[in-house]
Design a protein around this motif. Structure first.
Motif, short mmCIF file in Angstrom:
data_model
loop_
_atom_site.label_atom_id
_atom_site.label_comp_id
_atom_site.label_asym_id
_atom_site.label_seq_id
_atom_site.Cartn_x
_atom_site.Cartn_y
_atom_site.Cartn_z
N PHE A 22 38.75 58.22 41.89
CA PHE A 22 37.97 57.46 40.92
C PHE A 22 38.89 56.49 40.21
O PHE A 22 40.10 56.66 40.17
CB PHE A 22 37.25 58.38 39.91
N SER A 23 38.28 55.46 39.66
CA SER A 23 38.98 54.48 38.83
C SER A 23 37.90 53.77 38.02
O SER A 23 36.73 54.11 38.12
CB SER A 23 39.75 53.47 39.70
N LYS A 24 38.31 52.76 37.26
CA LYS A 24 37.30 52.02 36.50
C LYS A 24 36.36 51.26 37.42
O LYS A 24 35.31 50.80 36.99
CB LYS A 24 37.96 51.08 35.49
N TRP A 25 36.71 51.13 38.71
CA TRP A 25 35.89 50.38 39.66
C TRP A 25 35.02 51.26 40.55
O TRP A 25 34.11 50.77 41.18
CB TRP A 25 36.76 49.53 40.58
N ARG A 26 35.34 52.58 40.67
CA ARG A 26 34.60 53.38 41.63
C ARG A 26 34.69 54.87 41.37
O ARG A 26 35.63 55.35 40.72
CB ARG A 26 35.04 53.11 43.05
N ILE A 27 33.68 55.59 41.89
CA ILE A 27 33.71 57.04 42.03
C ILE A 27 33.42 57.29 43.50
O ILE A 27 32.41 56.84 44.03
CB ILE A 27 32.67 57.75 41.15
N ASP A 28 34.32 58.00 44.18
CA ASP A 28 34.23 58.21 45.62
C ASP A 28 34.21 59.70 45.90
O ASP A 28 35.13 60.42 45.50
CB ASP A 28 35.46 57.54 46.28
N VAL A 29 33.14 60.18 46.56
CA VAL A 29 32.95 61.62 46.79
C VAL A 29 32.50 61.90 48.22
O VAL A 29 31.97 61.02 48.90
CB VAL A 29 31.92 62.22 45.81
N ILE A 30 32.70 63.15 48.64
CA ILE A 30 32.13 63.67 49.88
C ILE A 30 31.06 64.68 49.46
O ILE A 30 31.31 65.54 48.60
CB ILE A 30 33.20 64.35 50.76
N ILE A 31 29.88 64.59 50.08
CA ILE A 31 28.74 65.42 49.69
C ILE A 31 28.34 66.32 50.85
O ILE A 31 28.24 65.88 51.99
CB ILE A 31 27.55 64.53 49.27
N LYS A 32 28.09 67.59 50.52
CA LYS A 32 27.59 68.57 51.48
C LYS A 32 26.36 69.20 50.86
O LYS A 32 26.42 69.81 49.81
CB LYS A 32 28.65 69.64 51.76
N GLU A 33 25.22 69.00 51.53
CA GLU A 33 23.97 69.58 51.07
C GLU A 33 23.64 70.78 51.94
O GLU A 33 23.89 70.76 53.15
CB GLU A 33 22.86 68.55 51.13
#
Length: 154
Positions: free
Chosen positions: A49-60
């Motif tokens: 993450f930064s002030k420009w983005r939140i980056d995640v991997i999602i498992k449902e």
């Protein structure tokens, strides 16, 4: 989504909305700020993450594989746009999952997307289109009604 809130204010809003899980990136003054919120039954792994983005991997639970979500806040300032487009390209280069990118890029792809005000510089739109193309991203469309984008989503 740009929150314009400090981290503690955004956490309170997130919890009031029923999301016990989330990531907040604090606004700088009255600009920026990001939040990603999710229900407890979804597994979310924060990559960066930064002030420009939140980056995640999602498992449902009901899905076999994982997928990637990146929330972007594109700077409204011309001098910082190149930084954001470079970040997007770097994130794309690191990708090995199905990927959804969403956010406020503070840019348009085509002049017909803007109503009123001064015309957008064609080179700025070309640069944005090139960044999306380099990342193999496709605009899936978004429509709002109302003034300044505040209204109902169709």
């Amino acid at each position: 989504m740009e929150t314009k809130l400090d981290k503690h204010q955004m956490e309170r809003v997130r919890r009031r909305c029923g999301f016990m899980c989330g990531v907040e990136v604090e606004a700088e003054g009255s600009r920026g700020g990001l939040c990603l919120a999710w229900k407890e039954d979804i597994q979310v792994n924060l990559r960066s993450f930064s002030k420009w983005r939140i980056d995640v991997i999602i498992k449902e639970d009901d899905m076999l594989g994982e997928w990637r979500f990146t929330g972007i806040y594109g700077s409204p300032y011309l001098k910082e746009k190149t930084t954001v487009w470079s970040l997007l390209r770097r994130l794309a280069h690191e990708n090995r999952y199905p990927w959804l990118v969403e956010g406020d890029f503070n840019e348009i792809l085509y002049s017909f997307e803007k109503s009123g005000g001064t015309q957008r510089d064609t080179r700025r739109m070309d640069t944005f289109r090139k960044a999306l193309d380099d990342c193999q991203l496709v605009d899936i469309g978004f429509r709002v009604c109302g003034s300044h984008g505040r209204g109902e989503i169709y």
